[in-house]
Scaffold this active site. Structure first.
Site, PDB file in Angstrom:
ATOM      1  N   LYS A  38     -97.687 -17.938  -7.024  1.00 55.56           N
ATOM      2  CA  LYS A  38     -96.441 -17.683  -7.754  1.00 55.56           C
ATOM      3  C   LYS A  38     -96.664 -16.759  -8.943  1.00 55.56           C
ATOM      4  O   LYS A  38     -95.909 -15.820  -9.170  1.00 55.56           O
ATOM      5  CB  LYS A  38     -95.867 -19.025  -8.258  1.00 55.56           C
ATOM      6  CG  LYS A  38     -94.701 -18.879  -9.208  1.00 55.56           C
ATOM      7  CD  LYS A  38     -94.251 -20.206  -9.766  1.00 55.56           C
ATOM      8  CE  LYS A  38     -95.013 -20.698 -10.956  1.00 55.56           C
ATOM      9  NZ  LYS A  38     -94.669 -20.109 -12.257  1.00 55.56           N
ATOM     10  N   ASN A  39     -97.742 -17.018  -9.693  1.00 48.21           N
ATOM     11  CA  ASN A  39     -97.931 -16.266 -10.935  1.00 48.21           C
ATOM     12  C   ASN A  39     -98.376 -14.828 -10.722  1.00 48.21           C
ATOM     13  O   ASN A  39     -98.452 -14.064 -11.682  1.00 48.21           O
ATOM     14  CB  ASN A  39     -98.922 -16.993 -11.855  1.00 48.21           C
ATOM     15  CG  ASN A  39     -98.267 -18.201 -12.493  1.00 48.21           C
ATOM     16  OD1 ASN A  39     -97.039 -18.282 -12.563  1.00 48.21           O
ATOM     17  ND2 ASN A  39     -99.063 -19.159 -12.935  1.00 48.21           N
ATOM     18  N   CYS A  70     -91.101 -22.393 -23.784  1.00 47.70           N
ATOM     19  CA  CYS A  70     -91.001 -23.409 -22.753  1.00 47.70           C
ATOM     20  C   CYS A  70     -91.547 -24.696 -23.302  1.00 47.70           C
ATOM     21  O   CYS A  70     -91.987 -24.743 -24.439  1.00 47.70           O
ATOM     22  CB  CYS A  70     -91.654 -22.969 -21.463  1.00 47.70           C
ATOM     23  SG  CYS A  70     -93.336 -23.369 -21.401  1.00 47.70           S
ATOM     24  N   ARG A  99     -94.318 -19.255 -27.003  1.00 46.02           N
ATOM     25  CA  ARG A  99     -94.814 -18.204 -26.124  1.00 46.02           C
ATOM     26  C   ARG A  99     -94.543 -16.847 -26.809  1.00 46.02           C
ATOM     27  O   ARG A  99     -93.633 -16.124 -26.441  1.00 46.02           O
ATOM     28  CB  ARG A  99     -94.111 -18.253 -24.746  1.00 46.02           C
ATOM     29  CG  ARG A  99     -94.013 -19.615 -24.076  1.00 46.02           C
ATOM     30  CD  ARG A  99     -95.290 -20.135 -23.480  1.00 46.02           C
ATOM     31  NE  ARG A  99     -95.790 -19.440 -22.324  1.00 46.02           N
ATOM     32  CZ  ARG A  99     -95.625 -19.810 -21.065  1.00 46.02           C
ATOM     33  NH1 ARG A  99     -94.891 -20.854 -20.776  1.00 46.02           N
ATOM     34  NH2 ARG A  99     -96.184 -19.147 -20.083  1.00 46.02           N
ATOM     35  N   ASP A 143    -103.126 -24.044 -16.600  1.00 41.95           N
ATOM     36  CA  ASP A 143    -102.140 -24.520 -15.623  1.00 41.95           C
ATOM     37  C   ASP A 143    -102.635 -25.702 -14.785  1.00 41.95           C
ATOM     38  O   ASP A 143    -101.881 -26.237 -13.975  1.00 41.95           O
ATOM     39  CB  ASP A 143    -101.717 -23.378 -14.689  1.00 41.95           C
ATOM     40  CG  ASP A 143    -100.651 -22.513 -15.325  1.00 41.95           C
ATOM     41  OD1 ASP A 143    -100.143 -22.887 -16.397  1.00 41.95           O
ATOM     42  OD2 ASP A 143    -100.326 -21.463 -14.751  1.00 41.95           O
ATOM     43  N   ARG A 165     -89.950 -25.302  -8.996  1.00 39.98           N
ATOM     44  CA  ARG A 165     -90.138 -23.955  -9.549  1.00 39.98           C
ATOM     45  C   ARG A 165     -91.443 -23.346  -9.053  1.00 39.98           C
ATOM     46  O   ARG A 165     -91.596 -22.128  -9.025  1.00 39.98           O
ATOM     47  CB  ARG A 165     -90.208 -24.022 -11.085  1.00 39.98           C
ATOM     48  CG  ARG A 165     -88.873 -23.981 -11.790  1.00 39.98           C
ATOM     49  CD  ARG A 165     -89.089 -23.879 -13.288  1.00 39.98           C
ATOM     50  NE  ARG A 165     -90.132 -22.907 -13.565  1.00 39.98           N
ATOM     51  CZ  ARG A 165     -90.987 -22.959 -14.586  1.00 39.98           C
ATOM     52  NH1 ARG A 165     -90.905 -23.924 -15.445  1.00 39.98           N
ATOM     53  NH2 ARG A 165     -91.906 -22.035 -14.738  1.00 39.98           N
TER      54      ARG A 165
HETATM   55  C1  UD1 Z   1    -100.397 -18.144 -19.329  1.00 38.87           C
HETATM   56  C2  UD1 Z   1    -101.798 -18.302 -18.768  1.00 38.87           C
HETATM   57  C3  UD1 Z   1    -101.729 -17.973 -17.299  1.00 38.87           C
HETATM   58  C4  UD1 Z   1    -100.694 -18.865 -16.649  1.00 38.87           C
HETATM   59  C5  UD1 Z   1     -99.334 -18.732 -17.332  1.00 38.87           C
HETATM   60  C6  UD1 Z   1     -98.291 -19.686 -16.774  1.00 38.87           C
HETATM   61  C7  UD1 Z   1    -103.920 -17.798 -19.843  1.00 38.87           C
HETATM   62  C8  UD1 Z   1    -104.719 -16.837 -20.638  1.00 38.87           C
HETATM   63  N1  UD1 Z   1    -102.696 -17.425 -19.483  1.00 38.87           N
HETATM   64  O1  UD1 Z   1     -99.984 -16.806 -19.131  1.00 38.87           O
HETATM   65  O2  UD1 Z   1    -102.997 -18.117 -16.699  1.00 38.87           O
HETATM   66  O3  UD1 Z   1    -100.576 -18.548 -15.306  1.00 38.87           O
HETATM   67  O4  UD1 Z   1     -99.501 -19.018 -18.706  1.00 38.87           O
HETATM   68  O5  UD1 Z   1     -98.405 -20.956 -17.285  1.00 38.87           O
HETATM   69  O6  UD1 Z   1    -104.399 -18.871 -19.534  1.00 38.87           O
HETATM   70  N2  UD1 Z   1    -100.188 -15.079 -26.942  1.00 38.87           N
HETATM   71  C9  UD1 Z   1     -99.960 -14.610 -28.220  1.00 38.87           C
HETATM   72  N3  UD1 Z   1     -99.247 -13.449 -28.331  1.00 38.87           N
HETATM   73  C10 UD1 Z   1     -98.779 -12.735 -27.263  1.00 38.87           C
HETATM   74  C11 UD1 Z   1     -99.042 -13.243 -25.976  1.00 38.87           C
HETATM   75  C12 UD1 Z   1     -99.756 -14.417 -25.857  1.00 38.87           C
HETATM   76  O7  UD1 Z   1    -100.350 -15.208 -29.211  1.00 38.87           O
HETATM   77  O8  UD1 Z   1     -98.168 -11.691 -27.452  1.00 38.87           O
HETATM   78  C13 UD1 Z   1    -100.949 -16.340 -26.786  1.00 38.87           C
HETATM   79  C14 UD1 Z   1    -100.156 -17.455 -26.137  1.00 38.87           C
HETATM   80  O9  UD1 Z   1     -99.419 -18.187 -27.071  1.00 38.87           O
HETATM   81  C15 UD1 Z   1    -101.245 -18.268 -25.505  1.00 38.87           C
HETATM   82  C16 UD1 Z   1    -102.264 -17.221 -25.060  1.00 38.87           C
HETATM   83  O10 UD1 Z   1    -102.007 -16.091 -25.886  1.00 38.87           O
HETATM   84  O11 UD1 Z   1    -101.864 -19.084 -26.478  1.00 38.87           O
HETATM   85  C17 UD1 Z   1    -102.156 -16.821 -23.612  1.00 38.87           C
HETATM   86  O12 UD1 Z   1    -100.839 -16.379 -23.365  1.00 38.87           O
HETATM   87  P1  UD1 Z   1    -100.458 -15.501 -22.102  1.00 38.87           P
HETATM   88  O13 UD1 Z   1    -101.638 -15.320 -21.225  1.00 38.87           O
HETATM   89  O14 UD1 Z   1     -99.713 -14.313 -22.544  1.00 38.87           O
HETATM   90  O15 UD1 Z   1     -99.416 -16.431 -21.431  1.00 38.87           O
HETATM   91  P2  UD1 Z   1     -98.832 -16.189 -20.049  1.00 38.87           P
HETATM   92  O16 UD1 Z   1     -98.760 -14.766 -19.692  1.00 38.87           O
HETATM   93  O17 UD1 Z   1     -97.597 -17.014 -20.010  1.00 38.87           O
END
Ligand code: UD1
Length: 418
Positions: A22-23, A117, A122, A305, A396
């Site tokens: 999915k991701n 979420c 996020r 995850d 989902r």
């Molecule tokens: C994250 C997971 C991903 C998972 C997805 C769905 C990691 C590194 N990423 O991806 O494997 O499939 O959730 O649950 O494990 N962050 C910031 N600033 C930003 C972007 C991110 O501080 O601009 C921080 C987030 O708060 C978090 C970390 O970086 O602590 C990782 O975030 P990110 O990888 O961007 O999240 P997703 O893309 O949602």
């Protein structure tokens, strides 16, 4: 609204197919915006996050049709740069990939800020940093992000301050058509990122990964292609947590072992027997698993995850263990629900300590997708009948979870809420 009824205490035996990830299917679906032509995507999981993303593209003027159960045809030739209706977009985190794709295709994007979420903040400042390094102007206003360009975007070198899957993919998407070489340092190395890169390269992009550095050499245009999404590593690992709790002998078909090896090595230390074949993994658990201590971190380390499902597994282990989540440090909403089942849990800042617990059935509320899977895991191991509310979270991301668990001998069914 629907709920799940789970009758626990049955061993799991048999074979199930693992679906597409999915991701990575989500960013690949949004990436078709850059192709401006027809693409055929195979191994698309039939889960509601995907349906919602397809609906968003349709609302923007794309043609999308499943040509068989898991094969999706998308044609984005007639896509509009204006978005009518933000409701679905504001609900979906993955719609943040519209920022990079709209910027690359139309030179602008105006969207609701990607929603938070249930497991914490996020933020998107790393995405914005990337767009700004390419020359875009980003303004947040009243819950919306307005990305504009008053001159041609330029390739650049961007070093992420924090490893982020979303920011890495968004910057790759935004830089596809720029003259010269864009470099992303400290990029995320998740299979979802590389799946998206492989798809874009298949369409004519020139992207190269060298460890955590990604090089994007701009191209004039992309062309249509047929692409198969990687298998879902989190779905595979989730079923392995179910096995660890229930015991039994299961074979997961259509798995990429290298993506799950890090966690399988931990499972092996906990008493799982794991045999790997070309694209299959057979896992057997004959006695109570041992505990483990884990810390979540970006790939290739332990995935955030899988954190909630692993917490459920630890409840059934002989020695318990701790989980520290360094990616989403407040991802513990599931703990309250596990406690309703008798889980013996202690919260210590961004860690959780789980003691071996006597788990019983209960009525539970799923609080997000993976937390929902954790409740299914615990309920499968509990004697008696559990009820899990908010099934919408679980569907989902897990295609046919009821059919798959049932085919392994688990007792689970969906009932309509009255
Ligand atoms: C994250 C997971 C991903 C998972 C997805 C769905 C990691 C590194 N990423 O991806 O494997 O499939 O959730 O649950 O494990 N962050 C910031 N600033 C930003 C972007 C991110 O501080 O601009 C921080 C987030 O708060 C978090 C970390 O970086 O602590 C990782 O975030 P990110 O990888 O961007 O999240 P997703 O893309 O949602």
């Amino acid at each position: 609204m629907q709920k799940l009824l789970v009758q626990g205490g049955y061993r799991l035996n048999g074979e199930i197919n693992i679906g597409g990830m999915k991701n990575s299917a989500l960013p690949v679906i949004y990436a078709t915006i850059l192709v401006k032509d027809e693409c055929i995507l195979e191994n698309i999981p039939r889960v509601s996050d995907i349906d919602n993303s397809i609906e968003i593209l349709r609302q923007m003027g794309a043609y999308c049709e499943f040509i068989d159960t898991h094969t999706l045809l998308i044609n984005t030739k007639n896509l509009s740069s204006e978005i009518n209706g933000f409701e679905l977009i504001s609900k979906m985190r993955a719609s943040s990939y519209l920022m990079g794709t709209m910027l690359a295709r139309f030179g602008k994007a105006y969207l609701p800020m990607p929603g938070g979420c249930n497991f914490g903040k996020r933020p998107i400042e790393q995405h914005i940093k990337g767009f700004e390094h390419l020359g875009a102007k980003c303004i947040e206003d009243n819950g919306f992000i307005n990305i504009t360009t008053n001159k041609k975007l330029k390739s650049n070198k961007i070093t992420l301050d924090k490893i982020s899957v979303g920011a890495t993919i968004n910057i790759v998407l935004a830089s596809i058509f720029l003259d010269g070489l864009t470099i992303i340092e400290n990029s995320a190395m998740e299979p979802h990122v590389d799946d998206t890169i492989r798809f874009l390269n298949m369409c004519g992009a020139k992207i190269l990964r060298c460890k955590s550095r990604i090089y994007i050499e701009g191209v004039k245009a992309l062309h249509s292609s047929r692409y198969r999404i990687f298998p879902d590593m989190i779905e595979s690992l989730t079923y392995m947590t179910f096995l660890g709790i229930c015991g039994g002998d299961i074979t997961l078909v259509g798995v990429k072992y290298e993506h799950i090896k890090y966690v399988c090595d931990i499972f092996k230390k906990m008493n799982f027997n794991i045999d790997t074949y070309e694209d299959e993994v057979r896992a057997r658990v004959n006695e109570q698993v041992e505990g483990a201590n884990i810390i979540t971190a970006p790939y290739p380390l332990f995935p955030t995850d899988l954190h909630p499902q692993f917490a459920s597994l630890l409840c059934f282990s002989s020695t318990g263990g701790t989980i520290r989540d360094d990616v989403f440090p407040t991802r513990f909403a599931y703990a309250k629900e596990l406690e309703k089942m008798g889980a013996n849990i202690e919260r210590i800042e961004n860690s959780i300590k789980i003691y071996p617990s006597k788990i019983h059935s209960a009525t539970l509320d799923a609080t997000d997708l993976r937390a929902g899977a954790a409740l299914v895991a615990c309920a499968l191991g509990a004697q008696g009948e559990s009820i899990i509310n908010n099934v919408n979270y679980i569907v989902r991301g897990y295609e046919d979870i009821v059919g798959k668990v049932t085919s392994l001998g688990g007792k689970i069914k969906i009932i309509k809420e009255t």
